[in-house]
Scaffold this motif. Sequence first.
Motif, PDB file in Angstrom:
ATOM      1  N   VAL A   1     -32.290   8.942 -47.242  1.00 50.70           N
ATOM      2  CA  VAL A   1     -33.325   8.088 -47.849  1.00 50.70           C
ATOM      3  C   VAL A   1     -32.729   6.765 -48.308  1.00 50.70           C
TER       4      VAL A   1
ATOM      5  N   HIS B   1     -30.855   4.837 -45.009  1.00 50.37           N
ATOM      6  CA  HIS B   1     -31.554   4.580 -43.753  1.00 50.37           C
ATOM      7  C   HIS B   1     -33.027   4.256 -43.950  1.00 50.37           C
ATOM      8  N   VAL B   2     -33.725   5.050 -44.751  1.00 53.71           N
ATOM      9  CA  VAL B   2     -35.156   4.810 -44.938  1.00 53.71           C
ATOM     10  C   VAL B   2     -35.385   3.568 -45.793  1.00 53.71           C
TER      11      VAL B   2
END
Length: 107
Positions: A60, A63-64
């Motif tokens: 999270v 990358h997110v």
Amino acid sequence: MLVIWRGLGWLVPVGSFGVLILTQWTIDGIYGDCFYTENEWPKYVGIGASALFVAVLGIVLNHVLREHIVDEKTGAVLEKTPSHSLFFIPIEYWSLLMVGLAYLMYA
């Protein structure tokens, strides 16, 4: 010992310890006092839950929620490097290290 982190990398040891404690309280609450310390399988569950927490946290954060920079001249999308790490290792890879170390400890 000098602890080196970048961004929210300090959440790896703090979050892992918190998940392990929560797992112990939960298992002792379900099965009775000292069940966690007297049996081996709850430790595997705790390490697995802790590794899952660290993996999800790393994915999270790195990358997110990763920031993307758009080059104004070319319009190309550039990704910033992962900014959350502990000892120069991105957070999500610590879950693999935790499982590997647990395997070495209990094998």
